[in-house]
Enzyme design. Structure first.
Site, PDB file in Angstrom:
ATOM      1  N   ASN A  53     -82.135  69.746 -72.816  1.00 34.49           N
ATOM      2  CA  ASN A  53     -83.234  70.565 -72.285  1.00 34.49           C
ATOM      3  C   ASN A  53     -83.658  71.736 -73.161  1.00 34.49           C
ATOM      4  OD1 ASN A  53     -80.812  71.731 -71.503  1.00 34.49           O
ATOM      5  ND2 ASN A  53     -81.740  72.770 -69.774  1.00 34.49           N
ATOM      6  N   GLY A  71     -73.883  70.886 -69.986  1.00 34.20           N
ATOM      7  CA  GLY A  71     -74.399  69.632 -69.438  1.00 34.20           C
ATOM      8  C   GLY A  71     -74.122  69.557 -67.951  1.00 34.20           C
ATOM      9  N   THR A  78     -72.337  68.644 -64.252  1.00 32.18           N
ATOM     10  CA  THR A  78     -71.015  68.983 -63.701  1.00 32.18           C
ATOM     11  C   THR A  78     -70.062  67.787 -63.755  1.00 32.18           C
ATOM     12  OG1 THR A  78     -71.966  70.717 -62.346  1.00 32.18           O
ATOM     13  CG2 THR A  78     -69.868  69.807 -61.588  1.00 32.18           C
ATOM     14  N   GLY A  84     -68.847  67.561 -67.184  1.00 34.80           N
ATOM     15  CA  GLY A  84     -67.998  68.725 -67.448  1.00 34.80           C
ATOM     16  C   GLY A  84     -66.597  68.544 -66.883  1.00 34.80           C
ATOM     17  N   GLU A 135     -70.615  74.959 -69.444  1.00 34.00           N
ATOM     18  CA  GLU A 135     -71.848  75.518 -68.862  1.00 34.00           C
ATOM     19  C   GLU A 135     -72.507  74.375 -68.113  1.00 34.00           C
ATOM     20  OE1 GLU A 135     -72.611  78.574 -69.024  1.00 34.00           O
ATOM     21  OE2 GLU A 135     -71.575  79.376 -70.759  1.00 34.00           O
ATOM     22  N   CYS A 192     -80.943  74.766 -66.154  1.00 33.22           N
ATOM     23  CA  CYS A 192     -79.752  74.911 -65.307  1.00 33.22           C
ATOM     24  C   CYS A 192     -79.904  76.073 -64.339  1.00 33.22           C
ATOM     25  CB  CYS A 192     -78.521  75.107 -66.186  1.00 33.22           C
ATOM     26  SG  CYS A 192     -78.688  76.463 -67.340  1.00 33.22           S
ATOM     27  N   GLU A 218     -70.479  82.192 -72.464  1.00 37.49           N
ATOM     28  CA  GLU A 218     -71.057  82.198 -73.810  1.00 37.49           C
ATOM     29  C   GLU A 218     -71.790  83.515 -73.986  1.00 37.49           C
ATOM     30  OE1 GLU A 218     -73.413  78.542 -74.142  1.00 37.49           O
ATOM     31  OE2 GLU A 218     -71.763  77.756 -75.350  1.00 37.49           O
TER      32      GLU A 218
HETATM   33  P1  NDP Z   1     -74.947  65.347 -69.361  1.00 35.19           P
HETATM   34  O1  NDP Z   1     -73.710  65.943 -68.831  1.00 35.19           O
HETATM   35  O2  NDP Z   1     -75.243  63.953 -69.017  1.00 35.19           O
HETATM   36  O3  NDP Z   1     -74.977  65.414 -70.950  1.00 35.19           O
HETATM   37  C1  NDP Z   1     -74.716  66.574 -71.698  1.00 35.19           C
HETATM   38  C2  NDP Z   1     -74.130  66.180 -73.032  1.00 35.19           C
HETATM   39  O4  NDP Z   1     -72.847  65.573 -72.817  1.00 35.19           O
HETATM   40  C3  NDP Z   1     -74.950  65.129 -73.788  1.00 35.19           C
HETATM   41  O5  NDP Z   1     -74.826  65.351 -75.162  1.00 35.19           O
HETATM   42  C4  NDP Z   1     -74.263  63.838 -73.367  1.00 35.19           C
HETATM   43  O6  NDP Z   1     -74.530  62.744 -74.199  1.00 35.19           O
HETATM   44  C5  NDP Z   1     -72.819  64.286 -73.409  1.00 35.19           C
HETATM   45  N1  NDP Z   1     -71.905  63.424 -72.652  1.00 35.19           N
HETATM   46  C6  NDP Z   1     -72.188  62.550 -71.659  1.00 35.19           C
HETATM   47  N2  NDP Z   1     -71.053  61.937 -71.236  1.00 35.19           N
HETATM   48  C7  NDP Z   1     -70.037  62.429 -71.977  1.00 35.19           C
HETATM   49  C8  NDP Z   1     -68.630  62.184 -72.017  1.00 35.19           C
HETATM   50  N3  NDP Z   1     -68.036  61.307 -71.211  1.00 35.19           N
HETATM   51  N4  NDP Z   1     -67.878  62.880 -72.898  1.00 35.19           N
HETATM   52  C9  NDP Z   1     -68.449  63.795 -73.715  1.00 35.19           C
HETATM   53  N5  NDP Z   1     -69.788  64.043 -73.744  1.00 35.19           N
HETATM   54  C10 NDP Z   1     -70.571  63.378 -72.877  1.00 35.19           C
HETATM   55  O7  NDP Z   1     -76.118  66.308 -68.924  1.00 35.19           O
HETATM   56  P2  NDP Z   1     -77.668  66.102 -69.165  1.00 35.19           P
HETATM   57  O8  NDP Z   1     -77.943  65.647 -70.528  1.00 35.19           O
HETATM   58  O9  NDP Z   1     -78.213  65.282 -68.072  1.00 35.19           O
HETATM   59  O10 NDP Z   1     -78.164  67.608 -69.076  1.00 35.19           O
HETATM   60  C11 NDP Z   1     -78.568  68.169 -67.881  1.00 35.19           C
HETATM   61  C12 NDP Z   1     -77.421  68.958 -67.239  1.00 35.19           C
HETATM   62  O11 NDP Z   1     -77.046  70.037 -68.082  1.00 35.19           O
HETATM   63  C13 NDP Z   1     -77.848  69.578 -65.950  1.00 35.19           C
HETATM   64  O12 NDP Z   1     -76.879  69.393 -64.968  1.00 35.19           O
HETATM   65  C14 NDP Z   1     -77.964  71.059 -66.276  1.00 35.19           C
HETATM   66  O13 NDP Z   1     -77.781  71.909 -65.194  1.00 35.19           O
HETATM   67  C15 NDP Z   1     -76.915  71.227 -67.315  1.00 35.19           C
HETATM   68  N6  NDP Z   1     -77.212  72.406 -68.131  1.00 35.19           N
HETATM   69  C16 NDP Z   1     -76.429  73.518 -67.971  1.00 35.19           C
HETATM   70  C17 NDP Z   1     -76.711  74.670 -68.665  1.00 35.19           C
HETATM   71  C18 NDP Z   1     -75.852  75.888 -68.518  1.00 35.19           C
HETATM   72  O14 NDP Z   1     -75.847  76.715 -69.432  1.00 35.19           O
HETATM   73  N7  NDP Z   1     -75.110  76.052 -67.439  1.00 35.19           N
HETATM   74  C19 NDP Z   1     -77.848  74.755 -69.584  1.00 35.19           C
HETATM   75  C20 NDP Z   1     -78.578  73.519 -69.692  1.00 35.19           C
HETATM   76  C21 NDP Z   1     -78.258  72.391 -68.963  1.00 35.19           C
HETATM   77  P3  NDP Z   1     -75.768  61.743 -73.841  1.00 35.19           P
HETATM   78  O15 NDP Z   1     -76.912  62.268 -74.543  1.00 35.19           O
HETATM   79  O16 NDP Z   1     -75.381  60.406 -74.280  1.00 35.19           O
HETATM   80  O17 NDP Z   1     -75.930  61.776 -72.340  1.00 35.19           O
END
Ligand code: NDP
Length: 492
Positions: free
Chosen positions: A153, A229, A231, A234, A251, A285, A463
């Site tokens: 995002n 990413g 939850t 995470g 995060e 987020c 962070e």
């Molecule tokens: P995801 O958790 O699906 O993905 C985040 C990252 O993790 C991507 O690079 C993804 O790869 C990778 N990933 C996915 N599965 C695994 C795994 N098993 N092991 C290690 N890495 C993995 O989230 P989204 O991409 O859908 O992002 C949106 C989410 O991020 C929302 O829930 C949002 O709230 C949160 N977010 C939180 C923020 C904060 O600061 N609190 C800021 C911005 C977003 P791939 O591209 O293949 O999916």
């Protein structure tokens, strides 16, 4: 950019094609391929992590004086600023955000490198009070190879927030950007090398998170993961980290309440609420996605809000006037639509939005209108689950206690907004609401100098902030003996 060219990726300083599957990244406003690249493979992960470990041990980066590392990071900031416009345009193509937003993200990335350069050269280690014949100190060491896993995002800003403190601390960094938005991480790696970060210290490994992100997280030489990413992902990473006894920062998602009291400045509140939920198309987020309005003001406020939402300019991200661009993918738009349908099934009413708009010249873009749903209570599914799109649920409240109870009734606790002219109430509510970040009479404002993170299912760790650099360092206590005589116990 020429989509016929296959982009190299960065594997421990070698710029070459990944050995994973070929794929194309798409511009969300048109669905057209922007760039083709080969994802990283598991063999590439191994090479990148081993290379990063080698570079950490041999490049001398960790041993450079803090002001010397800082000089390189200041240069990174300068280079980002020098290429700000092309970077902002590339980021627009990478994730479809309006150009006004991608310019701000690029500026923020430069500011982040500048800030952590300053944090690096001003970080103090301490002499602690003596309790014996020792000089006692608390010092910090880099960790070695750290990983940064980022979502789609806000690419360049998310990556800078992890790479800058990690490098400032003296580490090597392996970056796993979201599969759909790999371009800005690759740009940042190129800029870091140009600024003088030793080759091999940075890798960028695009690919599927469940394969590449997972392998990086599990790798024994990776000593820390900084993750942004969802939850569910995470928690998966936290389990792996527990097995490795490895620190992580997470995060994660949010379902943040925005609270409008009957004495609020309504002009400010309407604008703030619209910005809080609909900027970035709600793919944020910290989006203020649950709105609570004092019952006495509810009807009038929602009228103004719905009118304002309907006026927002949804359209071409290249147009300076656009306020909301497309969503990241068609699939993500489907998911948002299914949440809206679930809200209506549970008895919610659409006050505005809920459709795919016609955007002139961009018939294939993944657009969605700003949407407001009301008539549900806080337990409805769309009031509890993160939608990550331009959908606001509005709920009236009767008194402050009832409000706080509802606001805190969520697994998430990332952010909250308060709109009131009563300064005592503002303070009371800010302290009572459970959230990592609270905005009073404003929303979604940031400073790199202020820590950021969530409570509960919204994450672990912080962070940003001057001490954000310590997340990437191990603390060490040193006792330096000053005894005139041998230690007495052995009596020898
Ligand atoms: P995801 O958790 O699906 O993905 C985040 C990252 O993790 C991507 O690079 C993804 O790869 C990778 N990933 C996915 N599965 C695994 C795994 N098993 N092991 C290690 N890495 C993995 O989230 P989204 O991409 O859908 O992002 C949106 C989410 O991020 C929302 O829930 C949002 O709230 C949160 N977010 C939180 C923020 C904060 O600061 N609190 C800021 C911005 C977003 P791939 O591209 O293949 O999916």
């Amino acid at each position: 950019m020429n989509p016929q060219e296959v982009l190299p990726i960065c594997i421990a300083g070698e710029w070459r094609l990944g050995t994973g599957d070929r794929y194309g990244t798409r511009y969300p406003a048109t669905g057209e391929v922007v760039a083709e690249l080969n994802a990283a493979s598991l063999a590439d992960v191994e090479e990148a992590v081993q290379g990063a470990h080698h570079a950490f041990l041999t490049s001398g980066w960790a041993q450079r004086k803090p002001h010397e590392r800082a000089a390189v990071l200041y240069r990174v900031a300068e280079l980002i600023r020098a290429q700000a416009e092309p970077l902002a345009q590339r980021q627009r193509l990478d994730n479809g955000k309006p150009i006004s937003e991608t310019r701000a993200l690029v500026a923020s990335a430069a500011g982040t490198f500048q800030f952590f350069a300053a944090a690096c050269e001003t970080l103090e280690e301490t002499i602690t009070p003596q309790r014996g014949d020792c000089l006692t100190m608390s010092v910090y060491e880099p960790m070695g190879v750290v990983a940064a896993i980022t979502p789609w995002n806000s690419p360049i800003a998310s990556e800078a927030q992890k790479m800058a403190p990690a490098l400032a601390a003296g580490n090597a960094v392996v970056v796993k950007p979201a599969e759909v938005t790999p371009l800005m991480a690759l740009e940042l790696a190129r800029i870091c090398e140009e600024a003088g970060v030793p080759r091999g210290l940075i890798s960028v490994l695009p690919g599927k998170g469940s394969v590449i992100g997972d392998a990086i997280t599990k790798h024994p030489l990776v000593r820390r993961v900084s993750f942004t990413g969802g939850t569910t992902t995470g928690k998966h990473i936290a389990h792996i980290a527990a097995d490795k006894m490895m620190p992580v920062s997470l995060e994660l998602g949010g379902k943040s309440p925005t609270m409008v009291f009957d004495d609020a400045d309504l002009d400010h509140a309407v604008n703030g609420v619209l910005y809080g939920i609909f900027s970035s198309s709600g793919e944020s987020c910290i989006a203020g996605s649950r709105l609570f309005v004092a019952r006495s003001q509810y009807e009038a406020f929602i009228d103004r809000l719905a009118h304002g939402a309907a006026q927002l300019r949804v359209g071409d991200p290249a147009d300076e006037r656009t306020q909301m661009g497309p969503l990241i993918t068609d699939r993500h738009r489907d998911s948002i639509e299914s949440y809206v349908a679930a809200g209506v099934d549970e008895g919610g009413q659409l006050r505005t939005g809920g459709v795919r708009p016609d955007v002139a010249g961009l018939p294939n873009g993944y657009f969605y209108t700003p949407t407001i749903i009301e008539g549900l209570d806080n337990h409805a599914r769309i009031c509890q689950e993160e939608i990550f799109g331009p959908v606001l649920v509005a709920i009236p409240f009767d008194d402050e206690d009832d409000l706080i109870e509802q606001a805190n009734d969520s697994v998430y606790a990332l952010a909250a907004g308060i709109w009131t002219r009563d300064y005592k109430r503002a303070w009371r509510v800010a302290r009572a609401v459970q959230a990592g970040n609270v905005w009073i009479n404003t929303y979604k404002q940031f400073s790199i100098a202020t820590p950021f993170g969530g409570w509960r299912d919204s994450g672990l760790g912080r962070e940003k902030g001057r001490l954000g650099i310590l997340q990437y360092m191990e603390q060490k206590s040193v006792y330096w003996g000053l005894n005139e005589q041998p230690l007495p116990w052995a009596n020898h």
